[in-house]
Design a protein around this motif. Structure first.
Motif, mmCIF file in Angstrom:
data_model
loop_
_atom_site.group_PDB
_atom_site.id
_atom_site.type_symbol
_atom_site.label_atom_id
_atom_site.label_comp_id
_atom_site.label_asym_id
_atom_site.label_seq_id
_atom_site.Cartn_x
_atom_site.Cartn_y
_atom_site.Cartn_z
ATOM 1 N N LEU A 77 -15.414 -0.656 -9.582
ATOM 2 C CA LEU A 77 -14.457 -0.676 -10.677
ATOM 3 C C LEU A 77 -14.030 -2.110 -10.968
ATOM 4 O O LEU A 77 -13.898 -2.942 -10.061
ATOM 5 C CB LEU A 77 -13.226 0.162 -10.320
ATOM 6 C CG LEU A 77 -13.436 1.672 -10.216
ATOM 7 C CD1 LEU A 77 -12.144 2.346 -9.746
ATOM 8 C CD2 LEU A 77 -13.877 2.255 -11.541
ATOM 9 N N ASP A 113 -17.176 -1.338 -13.685
ATOM 10 C CA ASP A 113 -16.820 -0.184 -14.516
ATOM 11 C C ASP A 113 -15.355 -0.212 -14.908
ATOM 12 O O ASP A 113 -14.497 -0.565 -14.094
ATOM 13 C CB ASP A 113 -17.061 1.121 -13.753
ATOM 14 C CG ASP A 113 -18.525 1.508 -13.688
ATOM 15 O OD1 ASP A 113 -19.340 0.888 -14.391
ATOM 16 O OD2 ASP A 113 -18.852 2.429 -12.916
ATOM 17 N N GLN A 115 -12.649 2.697 -16.446
ATOM 18 C CA GLN A 115 -12.574 4.137 -16.687
ATOM 19 C C GLN A 115 -11.142 4.542 -16.985
ATOM 20 O O GLN A 115 -10.202 3.776 -16.792
ATOM 21 C CB GLN A 115 -13.113 4.912 -15.481
ATOM 22 C CG GLN A 115 -12.318 4.754 -14.214
ATOM 23 C CD GLN A 115 -12.913 5.556 -13.053
ATOM 24 O OE1 GLN A 115 -14.086 5.912 -13.075
ATOM 25 N NE2 GLN A 115 -12.112 5.839 -12.054
ATOM 26 N N ASN A 116 -11.018 5.773 -17.492
ATOM 27 C CA ASN A 116 -9.728 6.294 -17.938
ATOM 28 C C ASN A 116 -9.176 5.411 -19.062
ATOM 29 O O ASN A 116 -9.941 4.854 -19.843
ATOM 30 C CB ASN A 116 -8.759 6.430 -16.777
ATOM 31 C CG ASN A 116 -9.279 7.387 -15.719
ATOM 32 O OD1 ASN A 116 -10.094 8.259 -16.010
ATOM 33 N ND2 ASN A 116 -8.824 7.230 -14.489
ATOM 34 N N PRO A 137 -10.825 11.255 -20.967
ATOM 35 C CA PRO A 137 -11.771 10.192 -20.624
ATOM 36 C C PRO A 137 -13.166 10.748 -20.392
ATOM 37 O O PRO A 137 -13.329 11.835 -19.831
ATOM 38 C CB PRO A 137 -11.185 9.602 -19.334
ATOM 39 C CG PRO A 137 -9.759 10.040 -19.310
ATOM 40 C CD PRO A 137 -9.720 11.360 -20.008
ATOM 41 N N GLU A 139 -17.317 9.362 -19.281
ATOM 42 C CA GLU A 139 -17.883 8.639 -18.162
ATOM 43 C C GLU A 139 -17.347 7.209 -18.145
ATOM 44 O O GLU A 139 -16.974 6.661 -19.182
ATOM 45 C CB GLU A 139 -19.407 8.606 -18.277
ATOM 46 C CG GLU A 139 -20.068 9.963 -18.128
ATOM 47 C CD GLU A 139 -19.890 10.556 -16.746
ATOM 48 O OE1 GLU A 139 -19.971 9.783 -15.772
ATOM 49 O OE2 GLU A 139 -19.648 11.768 -16.648
ATOM 50 N N PRO A 140 -17.289 6.579 -16.961
ATOM 51 C CA PRO A 140 -16.883 5.171 -16.912
ATOM 52 C C PRO A 140 -17.786 4.312 -17.801
ATOM 53 O O PRO A 140 -18.969 4.612 -17.984
ATOM 54 C CB PRO A 140 -17.054 4.805 -15.432
ATOM 55 C CG PRO A 140 -16.959 6.099 -14.699
ATOM 56 C CD PRO A 140 -17.547 7.134 -15.614
ATOM 57 N N THR A 142 -19.711 0.997 -18.124
ATOM 58 C CA THR A 142 -20.246 -0.072 -17.281
ATOM 59 C C THR A 142 -20.423 -1.329 -18.110
ATOM 60 O O THR A 142 -21.079 -1.304 -19.156
ATOM 61 C CB THR A 142 -21.586 0.343 -16.658
ATOM 62 O OG1 THR A 142 -21.397 1.523 -15.865
ATOM 63 C CG2 THR A 142 -22.146 -0.764 -15.778
ATOM 64 N N PRO A 175 -7.345 4.233 -10.986
ATOM 65 C CA PRO A 175 -8.147 5.410 -11.330
ATOM 66 C C PRO A 175 -8.494 6.237 -10.098
ATOM 67 O O PRO A 175 -9.097 5.757 -9.165
ATOM 68 C CB PRO A 175 -9.405 4.797 -11.963
ATOM 69 C CG PRO A 175 -8.977 3.442 -12.431
ATOM 70 C CD PRO A 175 -7.955 2.989 -11.440
ATOM 71 N N TRP A 205 -10.828 3.972 -22.498
ATOM 72 C CA TRP A 205 -11.838 2.939 -22.762
ATOM 73 C C TRP A 205 -13.092 3.590 -23.342
ATOM 74 O O TRP A 205 -13.499 4.681 -22.932
ATOM 75 C CB TRP A 205 -12.216 2.204 -21.489
ATOM 76 C CG TRP A 205 -11.126 1.353 -20.893
ATOM 77 C CD1 TRP A 205 -10.479 1.553 -19.728
ATOM 78 C CD2 TRP A 205 -10.594 0.143 -21.452
ATOM 79 N NE1 TRP A 205 -9.557 0.554 -19.510
ATOM 80 C CE2 TRP A 205 -9.604 -0.324 -20.555
ATOM 81 C CE3 TRP A 205 -10.835 -0.583 -22.617
ATOM 82 C CZ2 TRP A 205 -8.880 -1.485 -20.787
ATOM 83 C CZ3 TRP A 205 -10.110 -1.745 -22.851
ATOM 84 C CH2 TRP A 205 -9.146 -2.183 -21.946
#
Length: 219
Positions: A77, A113, A115-116, A137, A139-140, A142, A175, A205
């Motif tokens: 992350l 990554d 995420q959220n 959200p 997928e993360p 990248t 996260p 994001w």
């Protein structure tokens, strides 16, 4: 029986015996002829076995294992140290500042990554702007070095408790709760100040500006 009849009778028996002998010899020859065929089949079978063995040993060890461990390894992350985050006014210049575009750029030398949704606090708000209803959200995202992720922020939603915003902070939160949340960082204001109310919302994001801003500008 006269001598001629006796000779004839012996000749018939001799022919019969000869015929029976010929049949026996033919059967014996047929049996003998089948022998090499069976041997040849056994030979073909034994010839094929080494071929199958060679085919099996020709496969490299580990083939079909599903890829190398490096490809399967997860991406860490992002932290605030990995990113540069900016906020710009979204919309026409002569319109009031109601929507903001947040852009996170990976300034590190490795992939990471996001995420959220970012946790953005507008001015003296008691907490970060809530995530837009229904904007779950995905997928993360990248980010390779230099790549960007986007989030949308709505400052006012036509609600009560309007107040003036002269400062903003952002953090990535924690996260999944797997790490302690980082302290928030100051965001440079896109304009000197703008109004906000309790209808403020943020989107998760996303990989493109359109995916980030469309839900927040049409809600």
């Amino acid at each position: 029986m006269n001598a001629a009849a006796s000779r004839h009778h012996r000749a018939v028996r001799a022919r019969r015996a000869c015929a029976l002998g010929a049949v026996a010899i033919a059967a014996l020859l047929a049996t003998t002829a089948c022998g090499p065929t069976d041997d040849a089949a056994d030979g073909a079978e034994s010839t094929q076995q080494p071929s199958a063995s060679a085919s099996a040993t020709a496969t490299p060890p580990g083939a079909g294992s599903g890829g190398g461990s490096e490809e399967d390894a997860g991406v860490a992350l992002c932290t605030l140290d990995d990113l540069s985050i900016s906020a710009t006014k979204y919309g026409a210049k002569d319109e009031p500042t109601r929507h903001l575009l947040l852009v996170a750029t990976n300034t590190s030398d490795k992939k990471c990554d996001v995420q959220n949704a970012p946790e953005v606090t507008l001015g003296d708000a008691q907490g970060p702007a809530p995530v837009l209803d229904g904007a779950s959200p995905g997928e993360p995202v990248t980010l390779a070095p230099g790549e960007k992720a986007y989030a949308g922020l709505r400052a006012t939603g036509g609600h009560m408790d309007t107040y003036d915003v002269a400062s903003m902070t952002v953090t990535l939160g924690s996260p999944g709760g797997e790490a302690e949340a980082e302290p928030p960082a100051d965001l440079t204001m896109p304009v000197e100040s703008f109004p906000a109310d309790d209808g403020q919302r943020v989107t998760p994001w996303a990989g493109t500006e359109g995916l980030a801003m469309r839900p927040i500008t049409t809600s």
